[in-house]
Design an enzyme around this catalytic site. Structure first.
Site, PDB file in Angstrom:
ATOM      1  CG  HIS A  73      -1.951  -1.231   1.351  1.00  0.00           C
ATOM      2  ND1 HIS A  73      -2.947  -1.576   0.454  1.00  0.00           N
ATOM      3  CD2 HIS A  73      -1.789  -2.445   1.919  1.00  0.00           C
ATOM      4  CE1 HIS A  73      -3.186  -2.818   0.584  1.00  0.00           C
ATOM      5  NE2 HIS A  73      -2.649  -3.256   1.479  1.00  0.00           N
ATOM      6  CB  ALA A 118      16.276 -17.112  11.092  1.00  0.00           C
ATOM      7  CB  THR A 123      13.785  -3.796   1.932  1.00  0.00           C
ATOM      8  OG1 THR A 123      14.971  -3.606   2.182  1.00  0.00           O
ATOM      9  CG2 THR A 123      13.175  -4.056   3.373  1.00  0.00           C
TER      10      THR A 123
END
Length: 162
Positions: A73, A118, A123
Site C-alpha cells: 500500500h 532467520a 527490502t
C-alpha cells in the site's frame, strides 16, 4: 502423499514434482498465483500473499513462519484512504534457503543459491550465491570455499557419507 500432491496441483498455479508443504499454508488466492519448481520444501506457516505471482526455483527451502508478500500500500495517506493497493511479483531463485521468520517484500528478486538469515526483512533484490541477513536484509558474504568444507560452524562435511 498422492492425495496431498493432487491437492497441491489443484491449488497452485504450478507445482513441480517432489514438493512438500508442512501445514498450515496461508495464501490470499490459495496458491493460485504461486509457481513452485521441483523439490521445494516449505516448513509450517508459510504465508504467500499471492495477489500476483510468486515464482520459486527448484530445491528451494523455506523455514517456518516465512512471509512472501506481493501486495503493498502506498505511503501517501490519501491513496490509502482510496483503498489503493499495488501488486508486484516476487522471484526466488533455485536452491535457496529462506530462514525462519524471514519476510520477502513485493517486487523482490532473490538470486540462485542464496541463504536469507532467520528474521530477515528483504527490502531489496539479492544477487546469486550470497548469505544475506538483517532488517533490512543486506549481503553478509558470498558463498565460498569454507562452505564447501563446513556445513555448520566447525562441523566438517563428510563427503564419503553423502
Amino acid at each position: 502423499m498422492k492425495k496431498r500432491e493432487a491437492l497441491l496441483k489443484e491449488m497452485f498455479a504450478e507445482i513441480g514434482p517432489g514438493c512438500y508443504i508442512e501445514p498450515p499454508f496461508h495464501a490470499n488466492f490459495g496458491g493460485g498465483h504461486v509457481h513452485f519448481g521441483a523439490y521445494v520444501y516449505a516448513n509450517f506457516n508459510l504465508t504467500c500473499v499471492d495477489d500476483t505471482h510468486i515464482y520459486v526455483g527448484d530445491y528451494t527451502m523455506f523455514g517456518p513462519n516465512v512471509i512472501v508478500a506481493t501486495a503493498g500500500h502506498p505511503i501517501l495517506p490519501e491513496l490509502r484512504e482510496r483503498l489503493y493497493q499495488y501488486n508486484m511479483p516476487v522471484h526466488i531463485g533455485r536452491n535457496c534457503w529462506i530462514g525462519a521468520g524471514a519476510i520477502i517484500l513485493p517486487g523482490i528478486t532473490v538470486g540462485d543459491n542464496v541463504v536469507v538469515g532467520a528474521g530477515s526483512v528483504v527490502t531489496k533484490d539479492l544477487p546469486s550465491n550470497v548469505v544475506a541477513v538483517g532488517n533490512p536484509c543486506k549481503v553478509l558474504r558470498e558463498v565460498g570455499q569454507r562452505d564447501r568444507e563446513y556445513y555448520f560452524k566447525n562441523r566438517k562435511i563428510d563427503y564419503d557419507a553423502l
